[in-house]
Design a protein around this motif. Structure first.
Motif, PDB file in Angstrom:
ATOM      1  N   TYR A   1      -9.031   3.319  28.015  1.00 45.20           N
ATOM      2  CA  TYR A   1     -10.012   2.426  28.651  1.00 45.20           C
ATOM      3  C   TYR A   1     -11.078   3.244  29.367  1.00 45.20           C
ATOM      4  O   TYR A   1     -12.290   2.975  29.278  1.00 45.20           O
ATOM      5  CB  TYR A   1      -9.278   1.494  29.613  1.00 45.20           C
TER       6      TYR A   1
ATOM      7  N   GLU B   1     -20.556   3.611  31.912  1.00 42.28           N
ATOM      8  CA  GLU B   1     -20.267   2.656  32.987  1.00 42.28           C
ATOM      9  C   GLU B   1     -19.401   3.376  34.020  1.00 42.28           C
ATOM     10  O   GLU B   1     -18.184   3.223  34.087  1.00 42.28           O
ATOM     11  CB  GLU B   1     -19.542   1.423  32.421  1.00 42.28           C
TER      12      GLU B   1
ATOM     13  N   ARG C   1     -17.283   1.315  36.619  1.00 40.06           N
ATOM     14  CA  ARG C   1     -16.049   0.816  36.027  1.00 40.06           C
ATOM     15  C   ARG C   1     -15.021   1.945  35.888  1.00 40.06           C
ATOM     16  O   ARG C   1     -13.817   1.725  36.074  1.00 40.06           O
ATOM     17  CB  ARG C   1     -16.323   0.207  34.644  1.00 40.06           C
ATOM     18  N   CYS C   2     -15.513   3.143  35.578  1.00 41.58           N
ATOM     19  CA  CYS C   2     -14.603   4.287  35.473  1.00 41.58           C
ATOM     20  C   CYS C   2     -13.929   4.553  36.813  1.00 41.58           C
ATOM     21  O   CYS C   2     -12.720   4.834  36.876  1.00 41.58           O
ATOM     22  CB  CYS C   2     -15.362   5.534  35.017  1.00 41.58           C
TER      23      CYS C   2
ATOM     24  N   GLU D   1     -15.208   3.462  28.710  1.00 48.01           N
ATOM     25  CA  GLU D   1     -16.262   3.231  29.710  1.00 48.01           C
ATOM     26  C   GLU D   1     -17.123   4.475  29.912  1.00 48.01           C
ATOM     27  O   GLU D   1     -18.326   4.358  30.185  1.00 48.01           O
ATOM     28  CB  GLU D   1     -15.626   2.797  31.034  1.00 48.01           C
TER      29      GLU D   1
ATOM     30  N   ARG E   1     -13.082  -5.347  26.338  1.00 50.25           N
ATOM     31  CA  ARG E   1     -12.649  -5.147  27.727  1.00 50.25           C
ATOM     32  C   ARG E   1     -11.533  -6.123  28.108  1.00 50.25           C
ATOM     33  O   ARG E   1     -10.598  -5.762  28.834  1.00 50.25           O
ATOM     34  CB  ARG E   1     -13.845  -5.327  28.658  1.00 50.25           C
TER      35      ARG E   1
END
Length: 686
Positions: free
Chosen positions: A450, A459, A462-463, A454, A431
């Motif tokens: 990224y 997650e 976070r997305c 995620e 990360r």
């Protein structure tokens, strides 16, 4: 002629042609030949058969034939065929002495005629005159010693007569002239037919000195090997190597020498021979030698020996290429693939370090795209082959530090580094790497990678944050808005998804707005929010009057409406037609009317169909003037235009033109009706 004065030359008188005019009837050469053929002027009848009954008549016949032969010889003494025919005729009469005399006379005329000598000797052999034949052969080989055919015939005759010593003596006389290689082989085969191996060996000794080529030395060694004289064969090869020295080395000699030792199971000797030759013969001249050495090692050597041969050859080639052009990365890839398969880790690392040291001289991305794969392959080698995770991390970090992020970056390296850290179960470092990449040089590919990471880790918060930063970085990216909304839809947060769509369509600039609107409409239809869908269509129509939007709205009403769906759909088509009357793109309106007509053909009444047909435009061909870029005249071009009924009513000149066309048509019809059917059209016009 005796009465002529000395010093004067007699010139014959030429008859004068009085009439030089051409003949009245000309005769061609073809006619002359045809007449001669028809009359058979050139064909002589065959002579009658004679029956000789007594000696006097026979003598008379012989006299006439001899006189004819002598006359032919007297006319042209150099034609050898006349002499041979004469001698054969005498031979047929068993007049051997006369035939011999004729041949001798012919030899006085032309002693260089090979055919004459052969026919003379064959006559003597045919009549079993062996000594005479020997005499003739001796004279022939003395006179013409370079004619191999005489020697072959002479030795063959002596061998057939069983005179082996005489045949050997002839061969020895022949060898003194140092003839071609085939003559020596014939002599050797002659001795071998009578098991005289020592004599054959002595002939080979003289042969390789007279014709000192590699193939003859090899034949000599094969001869010794065939007769099981292995020590002699080895000595022949050694003498050949010493004879040619290092200045005239030939790979074929060493290949034959090595194969001989291989047959004797002397594998160490074979290896020494090959290495000795490879060290002294240039690489470009030792391809066959290297190939045979490789085959030998595959058959009798260990794996390491085989690899050393192949790798040494190819490494030499690659080293030469990278020295000539160190920025030829394709050569480096081939070189690295070779050393990875056969070398130890330290050697591979050394070559990788040499390869990555050749940084592109220009900081442009197109020059770095090929170079970066050297780093990628280096990192993959350290991770998968060397199993050194710490060194792999150092390779990735060194590469990322080398990249000029102020000018460009390569998202592939960041993502590969992050995936490596995840494989090492270092999620925090992964990360951190991706966060650093987005902070230093944000790119769509980095954001997508990224977010995908995620999503795989589930997650979702976070997305959401990543999507928000992504949309702040690229608000015009419709695909990102759609993916964000789809994520919220999957998570069951419909209001957030709708709010995302509202934010997206409110952006001032979008790369694919039609895809975004279609996705929003499909989203509302999946939620069965038909009123919202209608309002979306109306909002979209406020922005664009495209025919496809109207057609999509009509089809939507046709699908979802329960009652009065046909009336709703028809009203939309009518509204669309009214709205697109002022549209400059007439083809869009034509597409709409075509869709409306298809709808009415399926669901409408005949009256409505007729009304729609009246709305269809007329397609006409027009011309317009073209201009070039510099403003000059570029000619005319034809194009098609559409005239709608309301346009024709508003333009009187179009109506006047239509009436003029109708009047002209009526005039032509009346004129044709008034014609006399018995007369031709041209006559009636006349």
């Amino acid at each position: 002629m005796a009465s002529m004065e000395p010093g004067k030359q007699h010139i014959p008188k030429v008859a004068k042609v009085k009439n030089k005019a051409p003949a009245e009837v000309q005769i061609t050469a073809e006619q002359l030949l045809r007449e001669a053929k028809e009359r058979e002027l050139e064909l002589l009848p065959p002579p009658p058969q004679q029956m000789i009954t007594d000696v006097e008549e026979l003598n008379d016949y012989k006299l006439r034939k001899r006189k004819a032969f002598e006359d032919n010889i007297r006319k042209n003494r150099t034609v050898i065929s006349n002499w041979i025919k004469y001698a054969r005729w005498e031979e047929s009469l068993k007049e051997i002495q006369r035939a011999r005399s004729i041949y001798e006379r012919a030899l006085d005329v032309d002693y260089r005629s090979v055919t004459l000598w052969l026919k003379y000797a064959e006559m003597e052999m045919k009549n079993r005159q062996v000594n005479h034949a020997r005499n003739i052969w001796d004279r022939a080989i003395t006179t013409l010693p370079r004619v191999d055919q005489f020697w072959y015939k002479y030795t063959y005759m002596e061998e057939m007569l069983g005179n082996i010593a005489g045949s050997r003596q002839v061969f020895e006389r022949w060898m003194e002239w140092q003839p071609e290689e085939q003559a020596w082989h014939s002599y050797i085969n002659f001795e071998l037919r009578y098991k005289e191996v020592d004599r054959a060996r002595s002939i080979y000794e003289r042969f390789v000195l007279v014709h000192p080529s590699v193939k003859n030395w090899i034949k000599y060694a094969h001869f010794e090997e065939k007769h099981s004289y292995l020590a002699h064969a080895r000595k022949v090869y050694e003498r050949a190597v010493e004879f040619f020295g290092e200045e005239h080395m030939d790979e074929h000699l060493y290949v034959a020498f090595a194969k001989f030792e291989e047959n004797q199971k002397e594998f160490e000797r074979v290896r020494v021979i090959y290495k000795y030759a490879l060290d002294r013969i240039p690489k470009q001249d030792a391809q066959d030698l290297l190939k045979n050495y490789t085959i030998f090692e595959k058959k009798f050597g260990d794996r390491r020996g085989i690899e050393d041969i192949i790798v040494s050859k190819r490494r030499f080639q690659y080293e030469e290429e990278v020295k000539a052009n160190p920025h030829n990365y394709d050569t480096w890839f081939d070189y690295l693939r070779l050393v990875e398969s056969d070398m130890d880790a330290e050697t591979v690392r050394e070559v990788y370090e040499r390869a990555i040291a050749n940084v592109p001289p220009i900081q442009e991305k197109r020059h770095w795209k090929r170079y970066i794969y050297l780093w990628i392959n280096y990192a993959l080698y350290e991770e998968l082959e060397a199993k050194d995770a710490e060194r792999t991390r150092q390779v990735y970090q060194a590469c990322l530090e080398l990249l000029p992020h102020e000018k460009f970056t390569l998202a592939k390296m960041w993502l590969l580094y992050a995936q490596f850290e995840i494989r090492q179960k270092n999620l925090l470092l992964a990360r951190r790497a991706l966060g650093t990449s987005i902070g230093k040089c944000p790119k769509n590919k980095l954001f997508k990678g990224y977010i995908e990471l995620e999503l795989q880790l589930r997650e979702f918060d976070r997305c959401r944050k990543l999507y928000e930063k992504f949309l702040e970085f690229a608000p015009e990216n419709c695909t990102s808005w759609i993916k964000f909304a789809e994520l919220e839809t999957i998570l069951g947060d419909i209001d957030r998804a709708r709010a995302i769509y509202e934010l997206a369509i409110g952006q001032p600039r979008l790369d694919m707005p039609e895809v975004l609107w279609k996705s929003y409409i499909d989203f509302e239809m999946e939620q069965e929010e038909y009123e919202r869908t209608r309002r979306l269509y109306r909002r979209l129509l406020q922005r664009t009057q495209h025919s496809q939007v109207w057609i999509s709205l009509a089809q939507f009403e046709l699908l979802v409406g329960q009652e009065e769906r046909l009336q709703r759909c028809r009203r939309i088509y009518e509204e669309a037609n009214e709205a697109m009357r002022s549209c400059k793109d007439k083809e869009e309106r034509v597409v709409l009317l075509e869709s409306w007509r298809s709808f009415e053909e399926e669901h409408g009444t005949p009256a409505i169909k007729e009304r729609i047909d009246k709305l269809m435009p007329e397609r006409i061909k027009k011309r317009r003037k073209l201009q070039a870029e510099d403003g000059s005249d570029a000619g005319w071009e034809e194009y098609y235009d559409y005239i709608f009924p309301e346009d024709a009513a508003n333009q009187p000149n179009l109506k006047l033109l239509a009436m003029a066309k109708l009047w002209k048509k009526q005039q032509l019809e009346s004129k044709v009706a008034g014609m006399d059917p018995d007369k031709d059209i041209d006559e009636s016009q006349t």
